[in-house]
Scaffold this motif. Structure first.
Motif, short mmCIF file in Angstrom:
data_model
loop_
_atom_site.label_atom_id
_atom_site.label_comp_id
_atom_site.label_asym_id
_atom_site.label_seq_id
_atom_site.Cartn_x
_atom_site.Cartn_y
_atom_site.Cartn_z
N GLU A 277 -7.40 -32.85 52.60
CA GLU A 277 -5.95 -32.74 52.77
C GLU A 277 -5.48 -31.31 52.63
O GLU A 277 -4.59 -30.86 53.37
CB GLU A 277 -5.23 -33.64 51.76
CG GLU A 277 -3.72 -33.60 51.91
CD GLU A 277 -3.03 -34.84 51.37
OE1 GLU A 277 -1.79 -34.81 51.23
OE2 GLU A 277 -3.72 -35.84 51.11
N SER A 278 -6.07 -30.56 51.71
CA SER A 278 -5.69 -29.17 51.53
C SER A 278 -5.93 -28.36 52.80
O SER A 278 -5.06 -27.60 53.26
CB SER A 278 -6.50 -28.56 50.37
OG SER A 278 -6.19 -27.19 50.20
N GLY B 217 -13.20 -30.07 61.26
CA GLY B 217 -13.50 -29.01 60.28
C GLY B 217 -12.90 -29.29 58.93
O GLY B 217 -13.52 -29.00 57.88
N SER B 218 -11.70 -29.87 58.91
CA SER B 218 -11.05 -30.22 57.63
C SER B 218 -11.88 -31.24 56.87
O SER B 218 -12.12 -31.10 55.66
CB SER B 218 -9.65 -30.76 57.89
OG SER B 218 -8.83 -29.81 58.53
N GLY C 28 -8.84 -24.64 47.66
CA GLY C 28 -7.50 -24.71 47.09
C GLY C 28 -6.63 -23.51 47.43
O GLY C 28 -5.62 -23.63 48.12
N LEU C 29 -7.05 -22.33 46.97
CA LEU C 29 -6.21 -21.13 47.11
C LEU C 29 -6.12 -20.64 48.55
O LEU C 29 -5.03 -20.30 49.03
CB LEU C 29 -6.74 -20.02 46.20
CG LEU C 29 -5.95 -18.71 46.21
CD1 LEU C 29 -4.52 -18.96 45.73
CD2 LEU C 29 -6.64 -17.67 45.33
N HIS D 221 6.87 -30.80 57.36
CA HIS D 221 5.56 -30.31 56.92
C HIS D 221 5.71 -29.36 55.75
O HIS D 221 4.92 -29.41 54.79
CB HIS D 221 4.85 -29.60 58.07
CG HIS D 221 3.54 -28.98 57.68
ND1 HIS D 221 3.38 -27.62 57.50
CD2 HIS D 221 2.33 -29.53 57.39
CE1 HIS D 221 2.14 -27.37 57.14
NE2 HIS D 221 1.49 -28.51 57.06
N LEU D 222 6.70 -28.50 55.78
CA LEU D 222 6.92 -27.57 54.67
C LEU D 222 7.20 -28.31 53.37
O LEU D 222 6.69 -27.94 52.30
CB LEU D 222 8.08 -26.63 55.00
CG LEU D 222 8.44 -25.59 53.93
CD1 LEU D 222 7.25 -24.69 53.64
CD2 LEU D 222 9.64 -24.75 54.39
N THR D 223 7.98 -29.39 53.46
CA THR D 223 8.27 -30.20 52.27
C THR D 223 6.99 -30.84 51.72
O THR D 223 6.75 -30.81 50.50
CB THR D 223 9.29 -31.30 52.62
OG1 THR D 223 10.45 -30.72 53.20
CG2 THR D 223 9.68 -32.08 51.38
N VAL D 224 6.16 -31.39 52.61
CA VAL D 224 4.90 -32.00 52.19
C VAL D 224 3.97 -30.97 51.56
O VAL D 224 3.32 -31.24 50.54
CB VAL D 224 4.21 -32.68 53.40
CG1 VAL D 224 2.78 -33.08 53.05
CG2 VAL D 224 5.00 -33.90 53.85
N VAL D 225 3.92 -29.77 52.14
CA VAL D 225 3.08 -28.69 51.60
C VAL D 225 3.51 -28.32 50.19
O VAL D 225 2.68 -28.17 49.28
CB VAL D 225 3.14 -27.46 52.53
CG1 VAL D 225 2.61 -26.22 51.83
CG2 VAL D 225 2.34 -27.72 53.80
#
Length: 314
Positions: free
Chosen positions: A109-110, A145-146, A205-206, A242-246
């Motif tokens: 998901e990241s 790839g994800s 993560g980062l 998408h920004l909200t989910v991120v």
């Protein structure tokens, strides 16, 4: 023969402070789980049947919904069953399996959210090149790839966890199995495990988080250069969901894994983990359906068509 051989199960202590509320917790998490399943299944169905949603953005969204179904199904069913058991247990093999699927879904998901940020960045910053840069082949490669990133990361941590010598007690102060929790039970050298956690934190993560942040800096700068207010509003609306989910995902993930462990109670640990593992996958379909007119319209038609068909058949 090491002590790991004798540990055949683990005991969850996650809700032990509130044993009198287990019936209430069961109902709450059951409703959340069913809501997650229903919401994400509807998103997947809507993106399949609606021609307006046959675009790269909604291809990624359908994969995100499938991922959230897997994500919650890794932890919540075990938790629901344990609410009816006096001894909240999971087998050693079950614990490793839960770690494998949980870490796979979290890592995937990241990276997938970063791929979705790239899609929005290309759509707004390079609209004329969008059909080429985000072709079907590219989209499939990004999703594949994800999943590969999540799988490789998960296999590495699960194999390393399986080599640990666990001295006990076989009690986990949580409602799920996770790598840091097993490391606390180990009496063998965990330096390699900790090193790989740092590597994963940086790569899975980062890095996606920073990539997403840079993508939105480029997106916002491109939107601000649009002369009309209507054009700016329309462009931003395409990536607002998408920004909200991120923000929700990386915010809860950072609070769950990167906050100091000292000084926090068991209840606080459980609350933060519930936000990350349970609430976030539930919010994703709600955010997209509330903030995205195309998804809202497709869901309305989907529900309307099924409801109309049900009336005819009856």
């Amino acid at each position: 023969m090491n002590n790991q051989t004798f540990i055949t199960e683990f005991i969850f202590l996650g809700f032990s402070n509130h044993s009198n509320l287990e019936g209430f917790f069961f109902l709450v998490f059951l409703v959340i789980y069913l809501t997650t399943l229903l919401g994400n299944v509807l998103i997947i169905m809507a993106t399949r049947v609606s021609p307006a949603l046959h675009t790269p953005m909604y291809y990624f969204l359908s994969n995100l919904s499938f991922l959230d179904i897997c994500y919650t199904s890794t932890t919540i069913p075990v938790m629901l069953v344990n609410f009816f058991r006096e001894k909240k247990t999971i087998s050693y093999e079950g614990c490793l399996s839960q770690i494998f699927f949980f870490v796979t879904c979290a890592g995937t998901e990241s990276v997938l959210l970063a791929a979705m940020a790239y899609d929005r960045c290309v759509a707004i910053c390079r609209p004329l090149q969008y059909p080429v840069l985000m072709s079907v082949k590219v989209c499939v490669c990004l999703v594949t790839g994800s999943w590969l990133c999540g799988l490789v990361n998960s296999v590495t941590h699960t194999v390393l966890a399986a080599t640990l010598t666990l001295c006990g007690p076989n009690e986990i102060s949580h409602f799920l199995c996770d790598i840091p929790l097993l490391l606390k039970l180990s009496c063998s050298d965990i330096s390699l495990n900790e090193s790989m956690l740092h590597v994963a934190s940086a790569t899975i993560g980062l890095s996606p988080c920073l990539f997403t942040a840079v993508s939105y800096i480029l997106i916002i700068s491109a939107i601000l250069r649009i002369p009309s207010a209507h054009g700016r509003s329309k462009s931003f609306s395409t990536c607002a969901s998408h920004l909200t989910v991120v923000v929700v995902f990386f915010g809860t993930a950072n609070f769950n894994y990167d906050r100091p462990r000292e000084g926090y109670s068991l209840d606080m640990d459980i609350f933060v983990s519930v936000l990350f593992c349970v609430v976030t996958p539930t919010l994703n379909p709600i955010i997209y359906s509330l903030r995205n007119k195309e998804v809202k319209g497709a869901l309305g038609k989907l529900i309307g068509n099924y409801g109309f068909s049900g009336e005819i058949s009856s």
